[in-house]
Scaffold this active site. Structure first.
Site: not given
Ligand SMILES: [Zn+2]
Length: 447
Positions: A313, A75, A79, A309, A110, A243
């Site tokens: 950022h 996971h 980006r 995960d 995503n 998660h």
């Molecule tokens: Zn995620």
């Protein structure tokens, strides 16, 4: 070294055993325990034998190091493609993974634009080749029903969001979820689910810190989403829940025989570890008592997989007012090193960690690595448990340049071999980008 000669099956019905191109020798984690072995590795990076190797091939003895299988991180969010604010690329993300001892990542769909059709998937595949330090399995989002059949012949797995997330604003309609899960079961690919039910989210007051964030996306939302998934998933669905944060989730998913993961941040940090948005994540960090109960289940081997995960950022975006700051934290480089330090301190058993970080995640994605065994890929780590260090964001390799684990004890792999080639030496990346897009072996046969 000469490249191996490829022979067709017809002209060589009984191929001679491949000779070892080199031998890695030392204490290794084999069949559940550390033992002194010699690992014969072929020219093309496959483990040929584990035991005594009768060969004049070059030999590398790891001395005080311990040989472990490389990890798989199910996971991550790298980006790419995406905006500059996301401060990560497939190249930078996979380099951090390599340094952290990860040989395969599952990259989430995503991105911007999201991977919902074959065109966006092909674009991301093209970005992996020539850029990735390690292998990448690409998840697709099953949000466009007409794309599902074609996606299933090309993607590595599906990722299902039961709550809105970055770039995928609308989760499936509850009435359509059952038929969708049945369709995904027929398609045969693994399906990872983000299990938060937004009907349990609260917007009564503006969240100002991670404690408020826990109240806004409470445990009830996770338990409701898991109950829905367990009720609607057909037995044939290769389901995995991403998660999990609650001991109750562990107990329910174990009872149902469903795969799942926990992240180092939910295992090691609680909602009061920090007061700012650096630890704002979805699902949220929970109270210390909940965290400890999750950690205890992990120590007992009841959490089948760990995954980071990884969601980097920029510091600037995380310093926005709490409600506006994005959710997520980096973690692919520190996933295994944090847990290796827990092994060193005696709290975590090496067999539990090897199963959760290496063996089971690779198996869930249908990949032949994660164990030191003949026929497996020679994705191997050399770890020196004496080389304890403190995590320092300035010495990590994430472009976002921060970590929620600043100052935590960690043990980074000394060496990393990927397909038998050294890609990390003395903790630094020395490889070339040889990673490719992989799919589950069982899925390739269906293509
Ligand atoms: Zn995620």
């Amino acid at each position: 070294m000469t490249p191996p000669v490829r022979r067709s099956r017809t002209d060589d019905p009984t191929p001679a055993p491949k000779p070892a191109a080199w031998v890695l020798a030392g204490r290794a984690f084999v069949r559940g325990r550390l033992q002194s072995v010699e690992i014969g590795i072929s020219e093309d990076g496959t483990i040929l034998s584990v035991g005594k190797v009768r060969s004049d091939a070059p030999r590398h003895d790891v001395g005080e190091g311990v040989i472990l299988p490389s990890a798989t991180d199910l996971h991550v969010h790298f980006r790419e493609p995406g905006t500059a604010e996301h401060v990560e690329t497939i190249a930078t993300g996979t380099t951090q993974a390599a340094i952290g001892g990860v040989a395969l990542v599952g990259e989430m769909p995503n991105t911007d634009p999201p991977v919902t059709g074959v065109e966006t998937l092909a674009d991301k595949e093209a970005r992996v080749h020539g850029q990735a330090a390690i292998d990448v399995l690409l998840y697709a989002s099953p949000t466009e029903p007409r794309s599902l059949d074609r996606l299933a012949t090309r993607a590595g797995a599906f990722k299902l969001y039961l709550s809105p997330t970055t770039e995928i604003a609308s989760p499936p309609d509850p009435a359509e979820l059952g038929p969708l899960l049945a369709r995904l079961a027929e398609l045969g690919l693994p399906v990872s689910a983000h299990a938060e039910d937004p009907t349990h989210f609260s917007s009564s007051s503006e969240p100002r810190n991670p404690v408020d964030w826990d109240s806004a996306r409470p445990p009830a939302s996770e338990l409701a989403a898991i109950a829905t998934l367990l009720r609607l998933s057909p037995p044939a669905l290769r389901l995995h829940v991403a998660h999990v944060t609650l001991p109750e989730s562990v107990d329910r998913l174990r009872a149902a025989g469903v795969s799942f993961e926990a992240t180092p941040h939910h295992l090691l940090l609680s909602e009061r570890s920090r007061a700012d948005a650096l630890t704002k994540v979805n699902p949220p960090l929970r109270p210390e008592k909940t965290r400890r109960a999750l950690w205890e289940r992990f120590l007992r081997g009841e959490v089948p997989c760990v995954a980071s995960d990884h969601a980097p950022h920029s510091v600037a975006s995380k310093e926005r007012p709490f409600p506006l700051a994005p959710s997520g934290m980096p973690g692919v480089e520190t996933l295994l090193p944090l847990l290796l330090a827990a092994v060193r301190s005696g709290s975590l058993g090496l067999p539990v960690l090897a199963a959760a970080a290496c063996d089971r995640p690779a198996r869930w994605l249908g990949q032949p690595h994660g164990r030191i065994a003949p026929g497996h890929r020679a994705h191997l780590l050399v770890v020196d448990f004496r080389q304890r260090t403190r995590i320092d964001a300035r010495r990590l390799h994430a472009p976002c340049a921060w970590t929620a684990f600043e100052g935590w004890e960690a043990i980074f792999p000394r060496e990393h071999y990927f397909h038998g080639q050294k890609i990390v030496a003395d903790g630094e990346y020395v490889g070339r980008p040889a990673g490719v897009v992989v799919r589950p072996e069982f899925a390739s046969r269906r293509r």
